[in-house]
Design a protein around this motif. Structure first.
Motif, PDB file in Angstrom:
ATOM      1  N   ASP A  70       0.912  -1.069  -0.074  1.00  0.00           N
ATOM      2  CA  ASP A  70       0.068   0.112   0.026  1.00  0.00           C
ATOM      3  C   ASP A  70       0.973   1.265  -0.045  1.00  0.00           C
ATOM      4  OD1 ASP A  70      -2.100   1.860   0.504  1.00  0.00           O
ATOM      5  OD2 ASP A  70      -1.758   1.447   2.608  1.00  0.00           O
ATOM      6  N   PRO A  71       0.628   2.282  -0.843  1.00  0.00           N
ATOM      7  CA  PRO A  71       1.451   3.447  -0.833  1.00  0.00           C
ATOM      8  C   PRO A  71       1.613   4.194   0.229  1.00  0.00           C
ATOM      9  CG  PRO A  71       0.057   3.187  -3.194  1.00  0.00           C
ATOM     10  CD  PRO A  71      -0.340   2.061  -2.020  1.00  0.00           C
ATOM     11  N   ALA A  72       0.425   4.416   0.918  1.00  0.00           N
ATOM     12  CA  ALA A  72       0.487   4.994   2.170  1.00  0.00           C
ATOM     13  C   ALA A  72       1.251   4.382   3.271  1.00  0.00           C
ATOM     14  CB  ALA A  72      -1.024   5.106   2.639  1.00  0.00           C
ATOM     15  N   LEU A  73       1.323   3.163   3.421  1.00  0.00           N
ATOM     16  CA  LEU A  73       2.159   2.247   4.377  1.00  0.00           C
ATOM     17  C   LEU A  73       3.626   2.575   3.776  1.00  0.00           C
ATOM     18  CD1 LEU A  73       2.334   0.292   6.554  1.00  0.00           C
ATOM     19  CD2 LEU A  73       2.257  -1.545   5.125  1.00  0.00           C
ATOM     20  N   VAL A  74       3.993   2.459   2.437  1.00  0.00           N
ATOM     21  CA  VAL A  74       5.248   2.712   2.115  1.00  0.00           C
ATOM     22  C   VAL A  74       5.632   4.041   2.528  1.00  0.00           C
ATOM     23  CG1 VAL A  74       6.681   3.113   0.074  1.00  0.00           C
ATOM     24  CG2 VAL A  74       5.211   1.335   0.197  1.00  0.00           C
ATOM     25  N   GLU A  75       4.881   5.109   2.605  1.00  0.00           N
ATOM     26  CA  GLU A  75       5.278   6.314   2.971  1.00  0.00           C
ATOM     27  C   GLU A  75       5.420   6.307   4.518  1.00  0.00           C
ATOM     28  OE1 GLU A  75       6.795   8.371   0.838  1.00  0.00           O
ATOM     29  OE2 GLU A  75       5.886   7.717  -0.889  1.00  0.00           O
ATOM     30  N   LEU A  76       4.529   5.806   5.408  1.00  0.00           N
ATOM     31  CA  LEU A  76       4.634   5.939   6.829  1.00  0.00           C
ATOM     32  C   LEU A  76       6.049   5.141   7.201  1.00  0.00           C
ATOM     33  CD1 LEU A  76       1.221   5.069   7.867  1.00  0.00           C
ATOM     34  CD2 LEU A  76       2.065   7.090   7.927  1.00  0.00           C
ATOM     35  N   VAL A  77       6.372   3.883   6.510  1.00  0.00           N
ATOM     36  CA  VAL A  77       7.589   3.436   6.892  1.00  0.00           C
ATOM     37  C   VAL A  77       9.012   4.120   6.568  1.00  0.00           C
ATOM     38  CG1 VAL A  77       8.959   1.108   6.117  1.00  0.00           C
ATOM     39  CG2 VAL A  77       6.586   0.914   6.708  1.00  0.00           C
ATOM     40  N   GLN A  78       8.745   4.769   5.336  1.00  0.00           N
ATOM     41  CA  GLN A  78      10.132   5.645   4.990  1.00  0.00           C
ATOM     42  C   GLN A  78       9.833   6.999   5.600  1.00  0.00           C
ATOM     43  OE1 GLN A  78       8.896   5.733   0.711  1.00  0.00           O
ATOM     44  NE2 GLN A  78      10.390   4.484   0.337  1.00  0.00           N
ATOM     45  N   ILE A  79       9.208   7.254   6.389  1.00  0.00           N
ATOM     46  CA  ILE A  79       8.936   8.497   7.144  1.00  0.00           C
ATOM     47  C   ILE A  79       9.517   8.240   8.524  1.00  0.00           C
ATOM     48  CG2 ILE A  79       7.807   9.946   8.643  1.00  0.00           C
ATOM     49  CD1 ILE A  79       5.477  10.255   6.123  1.00  0.00           C
ATOM     50  N   ARG A  80       9.381   7.096   9.192  1.00  0.00           N
ATOM     51  CA  ARG A  80       9.710   6.394  10.347  1.00  0.00           C
ATOM     52  C   ARG A  80      11.140   6.356  10.422  1.00  0.00           C
ATOM     53  NH1 ARG A  80      10.411   7.734  14.693  1.00  0.00           N
ATOM     54  NH2 ARG A  80      10.709   6.351  16.488  1.00  0.00           N
ATOM     55  N   SER A  81      11.571   5.357   9.306  1.00  0.00           N
ATOM     56  CA  SER A  81      12.969   5.336   9.167  1.00  0.00           C
ATOM     57  C   SER A  81      13.845   6.164   8.978  1.00  0.00           C
ATOM     58  CB  SER A  81      13.173   4.365   8.037  1.00  0.00           C
ATOM     59  OG  SER A  81      14.546   3.918   7.828  1.00  0.00           O
ATOM     60  N   SER A  82      13.204   7.521   8.197  1.00  0.00           N
ATOM     61  CA  SER A  82      14.114   8.755   7.976  1.00  0.00           C
ATOM     62  C   SER A  82      14.080   9.580   9.290  1.00  0.00           C
ATOM     63  CB  SER A  82      13.434   9.598   6.891  1.00  0.00           C
ATOM     64  OG  SER A  82      13.458   8.737   5.563  1.00  0.00           O
ATOM     65  N   GLN A  83      13.000   9.336  10.141  1.00  0.00           N
ATOM     66  CA  GLN A  83      13.140   9.951  11.446  1.00  0.00           C
ATOM     67  C   GLN A  83      14.252   9.408  12.412  1.00  0.00           C
ATOM     68  OE1 GLN A  83       9.130   9.169  12.767  1.00  0.00           O
ATOM     69  NE2 GLN A  83       8.556  11.290  12.226  1.00  0.00           N
ATOM     70  N   LEU A  84      14.282   8.103  12.439  1.00  0.00           N
ATOM     71  CA  LEU A  84      15.056   7.202  13.060  1.00  0.00           C
ATOM     72  C   LEU A  84      16.642   7.364  12.614  1.00  0.00           C
ATOM     73  CD1 LEU A  84      13.089   3.920  13.715  1.00  0.00           C
ATOM     74  CD2 LEU A  84      13.650   5.658  15.356  1.00  0.00           C
ATOM     75  N   ASN A  85      16.794   7.561  11.570  1.00  0.00           N
ATOM     76  CA  ASN A  85      18.297   7.837  10.956  1.00  0.00           C
ATOM     77  C   ASN A  85      18.651   9.450  10.820  1.00  0.00           C
ATOM     78  OD1 ASN A  85      18.978   5.182  10.555  1.00  0.00           O
ATOM     79  ND2 ASN A  85      17.619   5.071   8.952  1.00  0.00           N
ATOM     80  N   ASN A  86      17.720  10.282  11.342  1.00  0.00           N
ATOM     81  CA  ASN A  86      18.011  11.834  11.239  1.00  0.00           C
ATOM     82  C   ASN A  86      18.291  12.242   9.814  1.00  0.00           C
ATOM     83  OD1 ASN A  86      17.892  12.148  14.339  1.00  0.00           O
ATOM     84  ND2 ASN A  86      19.620  11.104  14.449  1.00  0.00           N
ATOM     85  N   CYS A  87      17.645  11.593   8.948  1.00  0.00           N
ATOM     86  CA  CYS A  87      17.839  12.056   7.479  1.00  0.00           C
ATOM     87  C   CYS A  87      16.679  13.259   7.065  1.00  0.00           C
ATOM     88  CB  CYS A  87      17.709  10.783   6.654  1.00  0.00           C
ATOM     89  SG  CYS A  87      17.931  11.038   4.942  1.00  0.00           S
ATOM     90  N   ALA A  88      17.042  14.295   7.157  1.00  0.00           N
ATOM     91  CA  ALA A  88      16.191  15.410   7.082  1.00  0.00           C
ATOM     92  C   ALA A  88      15.803  15.230   5.403  1.00  0.00           C
ATOM     93  CB  ALA A  88      16.829  16.516   7.105  1.00  0.00           C
ATOM     94  N   TYR A  89      16.791  15.084   4.503  1.00  0.00           N
ATOM     95  CA  TYR A  89      16.517  14.901   3.150  1.00  0.00           C
ATOM     96  C   TYR A  89      15.323  14.106   2.713  1.00  0.00           C
ATOM     97  CZ  TYR A  89      17.228  14.449  -1.765  1.00  0.00           C
ATOM     98  OH  TYR A  89      16.923  14.525  -3.426  1.00  0.00           O
TER      99      TYR A  89
END
Length: 182
Positions: free
Chosen positions: A64-83
């Motif tokens: 699901d594209p919405a799930l994909v974005e949620l996962v990518q947002i959470r990972s990016s938060q955890l990795n401190n990846c602002a980009y």
């Protein structure tokens, strides 16, 4: 691959490539890049970059594209990846995700109790945290929770998505990609 999946993968590819184009100087050499900033990953390792783009597109298939974005947002938060965080929150908004759900991803467990995330989304976010942080491995209970909510193929896709966004995060953080540019 669905049209949405292909479009989202293309958005990621385009953003990373455009960032590369806007930061490259005409007479740039490997030496000047090291002296003035960080390596342009897409330009310096094009085969690896293209392979990761292909992996990214393959990992999204059937999810699901919405799930994909949620996962990518959470990972990016955890990795401190602002980009990547900027990119994926923007993509989530474009996909119709609410401001509330995007804002609460960082506290998904508590927000889940309030009904903001489904059990399936919570299981995916728990797995995202475990795979991203690897606090001594992925706990059996986290893996089993995800396995209850995703068929085997979907679970494999989810795992691939998580390690792919972690790779993108590490590239962007290491090369100091600038959010909003590209």
């Amino acid at each position: 691959m669905t049209t949405t999946t292909a479009t989202t993968a293309q958005t990621t590819t385009t953003a990373m490539t455009e960032q590369t184009a806007t930061t490259a100087m005409p007479e740039e050499t490997a030496t000047t890049v090291r002296q003035t900033g960080r390596v342009d990953f897409a330009k310096a390792a094009p085969k690896a970059f293209k392979a990761l783009i292909s992996l990214d597109a393959a990992a999204r298939e059937g999810l699901d594209p919405a799930l994909v974005e949620l996962v990518q947002i959470r990972s990016s938060q955890l990795n401190n990846c602002a980009y990547c965080l900027h990119m994926h929150t923007t993509d989530a908004h474009k996909a119709g995700e609410s401001n509330e759900r995007i804002a609460l991803v960082g506290v998904w467990e508590e927000a889940g109790k309030g009904g903001f995330y489904t059990e399936r989304e919570q299981a995916a976010l728990a797995l995202t945290e475990a795979v991203t942080l690897l606090p001594g491995g992925v706990p059996d209970e986290v893996y089993e929770w995800a396995a209850r909510h995703f068929e085997e193929r979907e679970l494999a896709q989810l795992i691939a998505l998580i390690f792919t966004i972690n790779s993108w995060n590490r590239i962007a953080v290491t090369t100091r990609k600038v959010p909003g540019q590209g």
